[in-house]
Design a protein around this motif. Structure first.
Motif, PDB file in Angstrom:
ATOM      1  N   LEU A   4       0.829  -1.208   0.000  1.00 33.38           N
ATOM      2  CA  LEU A   4       0.000   0.000   0.000  1.00 33.38           C
ATOM      3  C   LEU A   4       0.861   1.255   0.000  1.00 33.38           C
ATOM      4  N   ALA A   5       1.982   1.198   0.730  1.00 37.20           N
ATOM      5  CA  ALA A   5       2.848   2.369   0.855  1.00 37.20           C
ATOM      6  C   ALA A   5       3.759   2.558  -0.358  1.00 37.20           C
ATOM      7  N   SER A   6       4.004   1.498  -1.119  1.00 34.13           N
ATOM      8  CA  SER A   6       5.021   1.586  -2.172  1.00 34.13           C
ATOM      9  C   SER A   6       4.489   1.386  -3.589  1.00 34.13           C
ATOM     10  N   THR A   7       3.201   1.009  -3.735  1.00 29.47           N
ATOM     11  CA  THR A   7       2.645   0.787  -5.073  1.00 29.47           C
ATOM     12  C   THR A   7       1.295   1.468  -5.193  1.00 29.47           C
ATOM     13  N   ASP A   8       0.788   1.499  -6.417  1.00 32.98           N
ATOM     14  CA  ASP A   8      -0.545   2.052  -6.683  1.00 32.98           C
ATOM     15  C   ASP A   8      -1.562   0.950  -6.940  1.00 32.98           C
ATOM     16  N   GLY A   9      -1.236  -0.288  -6.546  1.00 31.87           N
ATOM     17  CA  GLY A   9      -2.135  -1.411  -6.780  1.00 31.87           C
ATOM     18  C   GLY A   9      -3.491  -1.201  -6.129  1.00 31.87           C
ATOM     19  N   ARG A  10      -4.538  -1.742  -6.764  1.00 40.14           N
ATOM     20  CA  ARG A  10      -5.892  -1.619  -6.220  1.00 40.14           C
ATOM     21  C   ARG A  10      -5.977  -2.375  -4.899  1.00 40.14           C
ATOM     22  N   ILE A  11      -6.725  -1.798  -3.965  1.00 40.15           N
ATOM     23  CA  ILE A  11      -6.832  -2.398  -2.640  1.00 40.15           C
ATOM     24  C   ILE A  11      -7.455  -3.778  -2.711  1.00 40.15           C
ATOM     25  N   ILE A  12      -8.461  -3.969  -3.560  1.00 43.12           N
ATOM     26  CA  ILE A  12      -9.096  -5.279  -3.667  1.00 43.12           C
ATOM     27  C   ILE A  12      -8.111  -6.321  -4.160  1.00 43.12           C
TER      28      ILE A  12
END
Length: 298
Positions: free
Chosen positions: A63-71
């Motif tokens: 969460l802190a290092s990427t823009d990946g979707r939370i789901i």
């Protein structure tokens, strides 16, 4: 011990796969019941809890290092829904996944570090009492020499702060709790909070107990420690193993204890016979607790 380390390494290699408690137990070569009891006794938490906390730690890092979707991060962490992931994440980090991504707060010791051989040996050979005494202690006053330190960069506490304090103890009047080689000393950690978030810096004082009206020497402070409930751990192994004890207290015991941390300082209590080069003298760690334990959900 070697088996537990091998299992922990196996978990890390397959953490983002569909790895179950039964899969890990089968890898051990023991029955599921036998292995899970052995793991919990050595590590201080259940195998399922360790799996979940390691996955949530990895999720926080993503969460802190990427823009990946939370789901997507939730599914990679073994959760079927974003709602279940959010509940588990907030229970561990005291903040939602969205809030964590936006604020990127210091995790402090909330991260579940991978358990290595050094840490497991520390537990196995009683470097720390795994179940503390829960006691109420009366309030008292201390005079201490302190400074602000950054997490992970605390070498100067032992190298500079404590030696400077010891040299100046004779300047302090009204000392209580013994004298000379019988004098008990305290390490006092005051967390720094801003906007409800713990910061990457904290204040630490080397201190001795004094009479309430003591006037501190120049550069020192008079600190009042109020009546408080504490979880009191005993640490053995000298200063070198103290980080491992703190890792266990904050990363393993506290999240599972059912207790809430009180807004008060945590203390290191050094008996008079303690010396930095001694490993045979126990140190006490006092962790401040709320008066009542929180109720765990069924």
């Amino acid at each position: 011990m070697k088996l537990i380390v091998d299992i922990v390494n196996h978990i890390e290699d397959h953490l983002h796969e569909d790895l179950s408690v039964q899969d890990v137990a089968q890898f051990s070569g023991y029955s599921s019941h036998h292995f899970q009891k052995m793991f919990a006794a050595v590590v201080g938490m259940s195998l399922g809890t360790y799996l979940r906390r390691r996955r949530l730690t990895k999720a926080a890092q993503k969460l802190a290092s990427t823009d990946g979707r939370i789901i997507e991060i939730a599914q990679e962490s073994g959760f079927d829904s974003q709602e279940a992931f959010t509940r588990a994440f907030k229970a561990m980090f005291a903040i939602t996944p969205n809030g964590y991504r936006e604020q990127r707060p210091s995790p402090g010791l909330r991260f579940q570090q991978q358990m290595d051989g050094e840490f497991l040996r520390h537990l196995r050979y009683e470097g720390v009492t795994m179940q503390p005494k829960i006691e109420e202690r009366d309030g008292f006053y201390v005079v201490g020499l302190g400074s602000t330190f950054e997490r992970g960069k605390t070498e100067d506490i032992g190298k500079m702060l404590w030696p400077s304090f010891v040299k100046r103890i004779d300047e302090i009047h009204g000392i209580r709790g013994g004298s000379g080689d019988n004098l008990k000393t305290y390490g006092i950690c005051q967390e720094i909070w801003e906007n409800g978030q713990i910061q990457d810096h904290f204040k630490y004082f080397a201190a001795v107990e004094v009479e309430p009206n003591t006037v501190p020497p120049t550069g020192m402070e008079l600190i009042q420690l109020k009546k408080q409930n504490y979880a009191i751990f005993e640490h053995r192994g000298g200063l070198n193993g103290l980080q491992l004890t703190n890792q266990y207290i904050w990363g393993t015991w506290l999240p599972q204890s059912g207790y809430e941390l009180a807004p008060a300082s945590d203390l290191e209590v050094y008996p008079g016979e303690f010396r930095p080069d001694r490993t045979d003298v126990p140190i006490e760690i006092w962790v401040p607790l709320q008066e009542q334990p929180k109720v765990k959900a069924n």
